[in-house]
Design a protein around this motif. Structure first.
Motif, PDB file in Angstrom:
ATOM      1  N   UNK A   1     -18.668   3.042 -12.788  1.00 22.49           N
ATOM      2  CA  UNK A   1     -17.845   3.901 -13.642  1.00 22.49           C
ATOM      3  C   UNK A   1     -16.907   4.771 -12.814  1.00 22.49           C
ATOM      4  N   UNK A   2     -17.420   5.272 -11.712  1.00 24.90           N
ATOM      5  CA  UNK A   2     -16.589   6.111 -10.846  1.00 24.90           C
ATOM      6  C   UNK A   2     -15.396   5.329 -10.300  1.00 24.90           C
ATOM      7  N   UNK A   3     -15.642   4.082  -9.923  1.00 24.04           N
ATOM      8  CA  UNK A   3     -14.542   3.229  -9.447  1.00 24.04           C
ATOM      9  C   UNK A   3     -13.543   2.963 -10.564  1.00 24.04           C
ATOM     10  N   UNK A   4     -14.054   2.704 -11.757  1.00 19.99           N
ATOM     11  CA  UNK A   4     -13.166   2.401 -12.883  1.00 19.99           C
ATOM     12  C   UNK A   4     -12.250   3.581 -13.199  1.00 19.99           C
ATOM     13  N   UNK A   5     -12.744   4.787 -12.929  1.00 21.61           N
ATOM     14  CA  UNK A   5     -11.949   5.991 -13.218  1.00 21.61           C
ATOM     15  C   UNK A   5     -11.055   6.389 -12.053  1.00 21.61           C
ATOM     16  N   UNK A   6     -11.342   5.843 -10.885  1.00 20.84           N
ATOM     17  CA  UNK A   6     -10.580   6.221  -9.689  1.00 20.84           C
ATOM     18  C   UNK A   6      -9.153   5.687  -9.740  1.00 20.84           C
ATOM     19  N   UNK A   7      -8.264   6.415  -9.085  1.00 19.29           N
ATOM     20  CA  UNK A   7      -6.886   5.924  -9.031  1.00 19.29           C
ATOM     21  C   UNK A   7      -6.511   5.447  -7.631  1.00 19.29           C
ATOM     22  N   UNK A   8      -7.497   5.439  -6.735  1.00 18.58           N
ATOM     23  CA  UNK A   8      -7.270   4.893  -5.397  1.00 18.58           C
ATOM     24  C   UNK A   8      -7.315   3.378  -5.489  1.00 18.58           C
ATOM     25  N   UNK A   9      -6.241   2.761  -5.102  1.00 18.94           N
ATOM     26  CA  UNK A   9      -6.151   1.332  -5.371  1.00 18.94           C
ATOM     27  C   UNK A   9      -5.408   0.593  -4.268  1.00 18.94           C
ATOM     28  N   UNK A  10      -6.027  -0.468  -3.758  1.00 17.70           N
ATOM     29  CA  UNK A  10      -5.328  -1.321  -2.794  1.00 17.70           C
ATOM     30  C   UNK A  10      -4.125  -1.945  -3.493  1.00 17.70           C
ATOM     31  N   UNK A  11      -2.978  -1.954  -2.797  1.00 17.85           N
ATOM     32  CA  UNK A  11      -1.799  -2.565  -3.413  1.00 17.85           C
ATOM     33  C   UNK A  11      -2.057  -4.036  -3.698  1.00 17.85           C
TER      34      UNK A  11
ATOM     35  N   UNK B   1      13.534 -28.366   6.307  1.00 16.64           N
ATOM     36  CA  UNK B   1      14.044 -29.086   5.142  1.00 16.64           C
ATOM     37  C   UNK B   1      12.973 -29.974   4.515  1.00 16.64           C
ATOM     38  N   UNK B   2      12.193 -30.599   5.369  1.00 16.07           N
ATOM     39  CA  UNK B   2      11.136 -31.471   4.870  1.00 16.07           C
ATOM     40  C   UNK B   2      10.109 -30.665   4.057  1.00 16.07           C
ATOM     41  N   UNK B   3       9.786 -29.478   4.543  1.00 14.11           N
ATOM     42  CA  UNK B   3       8.859 -28.614   3.803  1.00 14.11           C
ATOM     43  C   UNK B   3       9.472 -28.176   2.466  1.00 14.11           C
ATOM     44  N   UNK B   4      10.757 -27.830   2.508  1.00 13.27           N
ATOM     45  CA  UNK B   4      11.416 -27.373   1.285  1.00 13.27           C
ATOM     46  C   UNK B   4      11.416 -28.464   0.210  1.00 13.27           C
ATOM     47  N   UNK B   5      11.452 -29.730   0.655  1.00 15.57           N
ATOM     48  CA  UNK B   5      11.481 -30.842  -0.293  1.00 15.57           C
ATOM     49  C   UNK B   5      10.087 -31.286  -0.699  1.00 15.57           C
ATOM     50  N   UNK B   6       9.088 -30.859   0.067  1.00 14.38           N
ATOM     51  CA  UNK B   6       7.720 -31.304  -0.213  1.00 14.38           C
ATOM     52  C   UNK B   6       7.167 -30.675  -1.487  1.00 14.38           C
ATOM     53  N   UNK B   7       6.254 -31.381  -2.118  1.00 10.77           N
ATOM     54  CA  UNK B   7       5.629 -30.808  -3.309  1.00 10.77           C
ATOM     55  C   UNK B   7       4.163 -30.448  -3.046  1.00 10.77           C
ATOM     56  N   UNK B   8       3.739 -30.592  -1.795  1.00 14.05           N
ATOM     57  CA  UNK B   8       2.382 -30.159  -1.436  1.00 14.05           C
ATOM     58  C   UNK B   8       2.396 -28.650  -1.289  1.00 14.05           C
ATOM     59  N   UNK B   9       1.575 -28.003  -2.066  1.00 17.95           N
ATOM     60  CA  UNK B   9       1.698 -26.551  -2.122  1.00 17.95           C
ATOM     61  C   UNK B   9       0.353 -25.886  -2.296  1.00 17.95           C
ATOM     62  N   UNK B  10       0.073 -24.918  -1.424  1.00 24.88           N
ATOM     63  CA  UNK B  10      -1.138 -24.121  -1.607  1.00 24.88           C
ATOM     64  C   UNK B  10      -1.031 -23.367  -2.924  1.00 24.88           C
ATOM     65  N   UNK B  11      -2.107 -23.331  -3.702  1.00 26.41           N
ATOM     66  CA  UNK B  11      -2.055 -22.590  -4.963  1.00 26.41           C
ATOM     67  C   UNK B  11      -1.779 -21.112  -4.695  1.00 26.41           C
ATOM     68  N   UNK B  12      -0.974 -20.484  -5.529  1.00 27.37           N
ATOM     69  CA  UNK B  12      -0.667 -19.071  -5.331  1.00 27.37           C
ATOM     70  C   UNK B  12      -1.926 -18.222  -5.406  1.00 27.37           C
ATOM     71  N   UNK B  13      -2.047 -17.263  -4.505  1.00 28.71           N
ATOM     72  CA  UNK B  13      -3.210 -16.376  -4.480  1.00 28.71           C
ATOM     73  C   UNK B  13      -2.786 -14.965  -4.847  1.00 28.71           C
ATOM     74  N   UNK B  14      -3.478 -14.393  -5.790  1.00 31.01           N
ATOM     75  CA  UNK B  14      -3.231 -13.010  -6.182  1.00 31.01           C
ATOM     76  C   UNK B  14      -4.525 -12.236  -6.009  1.00 31.01           C
ATOM     77  N   UNK B  15      -4.426 -11.032  -5.494  1.00 31.31           N
ATOM     78  CA  UNK B  15      -5.553 -10.112  -5.493  1.00 31.31           C
ATOM     79  C   UNK B  15      -5.094  -8.769  -6.028  1.00 31.31           C
ATOM     80  N   UNK B  16      -5.515  -8.466  -7.228  1.00 34.49           N
ATOM     81  CA  UNK B  16      -5.090  -7.229  -7.857  1.00 34.49           C
ATOM     82  C   UNK B  16      -6.291  -6.393  -8.275  1.00 34.49           C
ATOM     83  N   UNK B  17      -6.516  -5.336  -7.515  1.00 38.11           N
ATOM     84  CA  UNK B  17      -7.631  -4.435  -7.855  1.00 38.11           C
ATOM     85  C   UNK B  17      -7.398  -3.824  -9.234  1.00 38.11           C
ATOM     86  N   UNK B  18      -6.154  -3.604  -9.580  1.00 39.33           N
ATOM     87  CA  UNK B  18      -5.830  -3.049 -10.889  1.00 39.33           C
ATOM     88  C   UNK B  18      -6.299  -3.940 -12.028  1.00 39.33           C
ATOM     89  N   UNK B  19      -6.006  -5.237 -11.927  1.00 41.29           N
ATOM     90  CA  UNK B  19      -6.438  -6.154 -12.980  1.00 41.29           C
ATOM     91  C   UNK B  19      -7.951  -6.292 -13.014  1.00 41.29           C
TER      92      UNK B  19
END
Lengths: 184, 184
Positions: free
Chosen positions: A85-95, B85-103
């Motif tokens: 709960x404390x984390x959920x209320x915190x506003x310190x957040x990794x970008x 150029x070869x990379x730009x034309x390639x369709x092999x692609x690492x899946x996008x990674x997101x890390x969002x503490x907010x979400x």
DNA sequence: AAACTCATGTAAGCTGTTACATGATTAC
DNA sequence: GTAATCATGTAACAGCTTACATGAGTTT
């Protein structure tokens, strides 16, 4: 029970336990279904983290065998719930961190002739579309895996955010595609 | 000149050189201004990568002192340009990674009372807004740093995509905020 | 009975960040 | 003259992934 440094993975585990997951395995399963797009985790993170949280009294462990299959069941302690709960209320957040090879390609796309630029944009759009499709399939099959309880709605809300962004992205790429076609 | 494994960081470096960056330092500077939101890099990645690319003949290095200040200038070789150029034309692609503490917080927000949920959503919305503001300031101050050449438009396009998603996100959070207020 | 899922853990390796170290140039 | 920026590198560490290892339960 001395000082423990709690990181996002800690709260991921605590949060999943609070939503009803019991074993490390089921936390991983729930995360794959629900949080993989904004907070992926691997089993090699979950098991050590559970042990760490237990050592520091934030979770309790008890044996929960299933036939001959050894299994551990974890639950939040009061200290664990407080920490969550404390984390959920915190506003310190990794970008927020994003790594998108697709956007990196697009960034350098000036090096390509126009028709290859167009092909690239089409591929990125299509990848986005099929990713969203798979996400949707999963969400229909099992709404947040085990964690399906009365009054729990934020997992769905976050999922709908993801879908909304993905739809917006598809539209945006569609417009870019049209612009590029004109110059073709 | 034997087999070299090219990773996204390799193409980031090759691409920045093609856009006119010369030193490792200026690649890092350009990346901070332009790609940080979808592909961050650190100097401790750039310098070793430049050395690696040189060893394998994808870039050339020559001394480029500035007064008493030692400096290296790099340029793409033909092999380097081909690889890019070869990379730009390639369709092999690492899946996008997101890390969002907010979400992640939002995902577990059911554990909070409604007024704290509302405060959380407000914070997330505000963070998104101020991040976009800063991004815009930077983009006005220096359009992609050094790399400003005739016919180069994709860096701007990618930037505008980021702004578009950010605007969409703000709107989405605004709507969520309204919904939560009703239940308050 | 074979394949898949459930279940738990460790080891090795890769990627990337932060801190350390050093020094010249430029702007205020 | 002092602070900020330009410039190059290395070392230590943190975080995360993949592979390894093992075995029971379930589904086809």
């Amino acid at each position: 029970m001395t000082a423990i440094k709690l990181k996002p993975i800690s709260f991921m585990v605590l949060g999943m336990l609070r939503l009803g997951a019991k074993s490390g395995y089921s936390i991983k399963r729930a995360a794959d279904l629900a949080t993989d797009n904004f907070w992926p985790v691997s089993l090699a993170q979950v098991y050590p983290e559970l042990a760490r949280l237990e050592q520091h009294g934030l979770v309790n462990r008890h044996e929960d065998p299933h036939g001959d299959l050894k299994r551990s069941a974890y639950e939040l302690t009061e200290a664990g719930e407080t920490a969550l709960l404390s984390w959920l209320r915190s506003s310190v957040e990794a970008p927020p961190r994003v790594r998108s090879e697709g956007l990196l390609r697009l960034f350098f796309a000036d090096a390509l002739p126009v028709d290859d630029q167009l092909a690239l944009v089409r591929r990125l759009r299509e990848r986005n579309r099929s990713d969203r499709e798979q996400l949707h399939e999963v969400s229909v099959k099992s709404t947040v895996g085990d964690i399906r309880a009365a009054g729990i709605r934020f997992p769905q809300i976050v999922r709908s955010y993801g879908e909304s962004v993905s739809s917006h992205t598809e539209q945006w790429f569609g417009e870019l595609e049209s612009e590029l076609k004109e110059k073709d």
